[in-house]
Design a protein around this motif. Sequence first.
Motif, mmCIF file in Angstrom:
data_model
loop_
_atom_site.group_PDB
_atom_site.id
_atom_site.type_symbol
_atom_site.label_atom_id
_atom_site.label_comp_id
_atom_site.label_asym_id
_atom_site.label_seq_id
_atom_site.Cartn_x
_atom_site.Cartn_y
_atom_site.Cartn_z
ATOM 1 N N ILE A 165 -10.384 4.828 -12.084
ATOM 2 C CA ILE A 165 -10.177 3.549 -12.066
ATOM 3 C C ILE A 165 -8.882 3.813 -13.299
ATOM 4 N N VAL A 166 -8.075 2.901 -12.981
ATOM 5 C CA VAL A 166 -6.597 2.744 -13.578
ATOM 6 C C VAL A 166 -6.159 1.341 -13.820
ATOM 7 N N GLY A 171 -5.507 -3.928 -11.536
ATOM 8 C CA GLY A 171 -6.498 -2.941 -11.593
ATOM 9 C C GLY A 171 -6.777 -2.247 -10.196
ATOM 10 N N ARG A 172 -6.635 -0.913 -10.053
ATOM 11 C CA ARG A 172 -7.082 -0.047 -8.925
ATOM 12 C C ARG A 172 -8.093 0.911 -9.103
ATOM 13 N N ILE A 173 -8.467 1.274 -7.786
ATOM 14 C CA ILE A 173 -9.485 2.209 -7.949
ATOM 15 C C ILE A 173 -8.954 3.421 -6.645
ATOM 16 N N TYR A 174 -8.975 4.503 -7.139
ATOM 17 C CA TYR A 174 -8.743 5.590 -6.141
ATOM 18 C C TYR A 174 -10.047 6.329 -5.739
ATOM 19 N N ARG A 175 -10.385 6.286 -4.643
ATOM 20 C CA ARG A 175 -11.799 6.950 -4.328
ATOM 21 C C ARG A 175 -11.311 8.216 -3.824
ATOM 22 N N ASP A 176 -12.033 9.368 -3.949
ATOM 23 C CA ASP A 176 -11.892 10.682 -3.944
ATOM 24 C C ASP A 176 -10.481 11.354 -4.338
ATOM 25 N N PRO A 177 -10.336 11.188 -5.652
ATOM 26 C CA PRO A 177 -9.004 11.402 -6.263
ATOM 27 C C PRO A 177 -8.291 12.690 -5.657
ATOM 28 N N VAL A 545 -8.916 -4.113 -7.656
ATOM 29 C CA VAL A 545 -10.259 -4.850 -8.298
ATOM 30 C C VAL A 545 -9.494 -5.509 -9.679
ATOM 31 N N PRO A 546 -10.091 -6.597 -10.038
ATOM 32 C CA PRO A 546 -9.695 -7.337 -10.939
ATOM 33 C C PRO A 546 -9.994 -7.002 -12.505
ATOM 34 N N ILE A 547 -9.457 -5.694 -12.772
ATOM 35 C CA ILE A 547 -9.760 -5.039 -14.181
ATOM 36 C C ILE A 547 -9.073 -5.827 -15.224
#
Length: 741
Positions: A165-166, A171-177, A545-547
């Motif tokens: 999660i960065v 905001g952004r999620i990387y699944r399976d980095p 995602v709205p981090i």
Amino acid sequence: MGKKRGFSVKEDEFHISVHNGLIGFEFEKAEGGFGLSNIVNMLTGYSFMLPSDEAASLWKADFRDAGGKAYIIDNKVDCKRSYRVEEKSEDALVINFEWTDIDLGDEKGVINVKVSLTLKRDSALSYWRIKLENHSRKSCLWEIIFPLLENVGATRDDPSHDLLIVPDGWGRIYRDPRKMSPYQATYPGGWNFAMQFLSFCHDYSGLYLAAYDPKAYHKRFIFIPDTYTGTVVKHLPRSSFQLINYPENMGVLQTVYEMPYDVVIGVFRGDWYDASQLYREWVLKNAAWCRRGKLGKRGDVPRWFQEITIWCMPGSPPEPRMDPGDPKYVVSEVLRFREFFDVPIAIHWYNWHKIPFDTDYPEYFPTKEGFKDAVKKLQEFGVRVMPYINGRIFDFNCRSWLLDRAERYCAKESAPRLNAQTLQKYVEFYGSRQKFAVMCPFTEYWQDKIAEIVERLVGEYGVDGVYIDQIAAAPSNLCFDPEHGHPLGGGNYWFSGCEEMLRKARERAREKNPEAILTSECNAECFMAYLDAFLTWHSFQGELVPIFPAVYGGWTITFGRSFTMEDLKNPISFRAKVGQMFIFGAQLGWFNLYEITQDEYKAEAEYLKKLAKYRLLGLKFLLHGRLMRPLKFDTSFPTIDLNWTFIQKTVKVTLPVVMSSVWKADDGTLGIIFTNISETPQLVAFKIDLKDYGFPQGKKYTVSRITEKGKEKIDEYGSTEIQFKDLLPGRDVLMLQIEAN
Ligand SMILES: [Zn+2]
């Protein structure tokens, strides 16, 4: 040693382990270098570091001599090592690790390093500092990586359940980095690192990595995933996290570096929302940029600006021969736009100047013919005007570069060595291919230059505010010019210099118009004291995602994102972009004047208008509210796959056709907001327990629907458990309000 008051420290044959019942660490013993070999999330029982045959890492320091030669040492270096446990108070336990008498080349025993770890009772966060003493007469400390965690990974079965999660854009999620490229970010630098934390998770086991630095020192956050794409998995992915820290006065011999902020390593059970709330809890109370308080209380973000709902800009014109920034086109198009949408709008005016774009900066004047009259005309119709300038770069082929001898004030880089003799300017170029120097924001010359341009635009041309490009977006530079009066290289002068520049610009503009505003490109938290909003045009790719709103909802404003003609040609793409920014609480836009108002896109314009009207109705949620945990749905909504293009790069995005967010307003009401971006009705059904949103039991609750006609009561509940079910038509909005009676 042993267990005391909830803390435990143990040394066995292999390791030193410490925990407080919530978070646990395992270190290599002295002979192994005190490397950090495991982090345990005791809330979930999950371990975040993989077993390894190699000694674990913790820190690495890079020293340079006058010939540029590097001397790299780390926690495994040959030296004396010891540790001791201090119980500072009932509620804190400190472990100090020391590495002493470290050699640097032929200089014997000249470096000492100390790392301290503080654990607090009842907290799943731990606080780390490093201090380094340097008695070398030949080499200076250039940079220090701390912490250096080289063995982060999925210690149980399936690494496809890992995620990173960065704080990139909203905001952004990387699944399976394993599938991503290394993530490298300079802070301050809003292009890809708005806030000072990231999080690595395995399902709901979270590892939280942050810098609690309230003064925004220059640093770099790096996450290097173990990327392999082969079909046969031979080893568990082993990723690394590094925080690179830069001492003040790099390139100068000095005896002590002491990290001026805490590194925080924490654990949690949950998702991106939980990680964001850990950061929110610290940042709002401690960071320098939060000192002015919430939007609704700070009193210096004018009301007209808070109510801006749609942004437009003169983008590509329908005919290539037309000049997009020409006031005569701009006025007629904006007025058409204004008439159709009938909500508070603003124009972000590019190319109002005679100079070509990205050329001859900062010589912005004279303006194009008719600019001043056009501003006045637009304002008569209630349209607000915000022209573009760049606040960071100087075209060194323009007249004033020589006249002002401006080279004295540009940021200058140094080769990594002690006492470098020759410094050089940072040179950049963009689409125009003109060459620019990056200016040092700490210099009064540059601060005053930008403040003067802003003052002139507001005073002489009557604009409502100015957009200052790149200030929040660009990664901060290390400047080594000793004439500038700031520490060389590392430090927090980039932040304090930019802040002072923005303060001067806003103050001088407000002498001309007390309600003038300033904005900048991308979102960098640390500039929010003197910027009224951040342009989130760059936040577009992957799983957003709205981090940022989850941390700063009610504290600052985001506006705008990049739209292309392809979005309008594939209307659901347009609706997805604008619907998502509505749900994230951003001001809507920015739309190309010459596109959205064309008849063939009427249906999309109508949807945008609906969102804009609802935004105005829901400002206490979407602008002033606190973003709460998202709803969970028993059945998920259909999804849509989209291709979004940004600077010639196309990315695939998958979104549900119904998007929602939950907000808590200052008046204690809860807002639940949905939009359906599809063209067909969708069933919206959810259950929530208001206890999870901080509402007490033993009260009655009313659910109402907010529409343009007003507030309409739907239902009343005798407990905190609320259920809702209704069809939401296509291209529509549902805004619910829940309140205690
Ligand atoms: Zn400088």
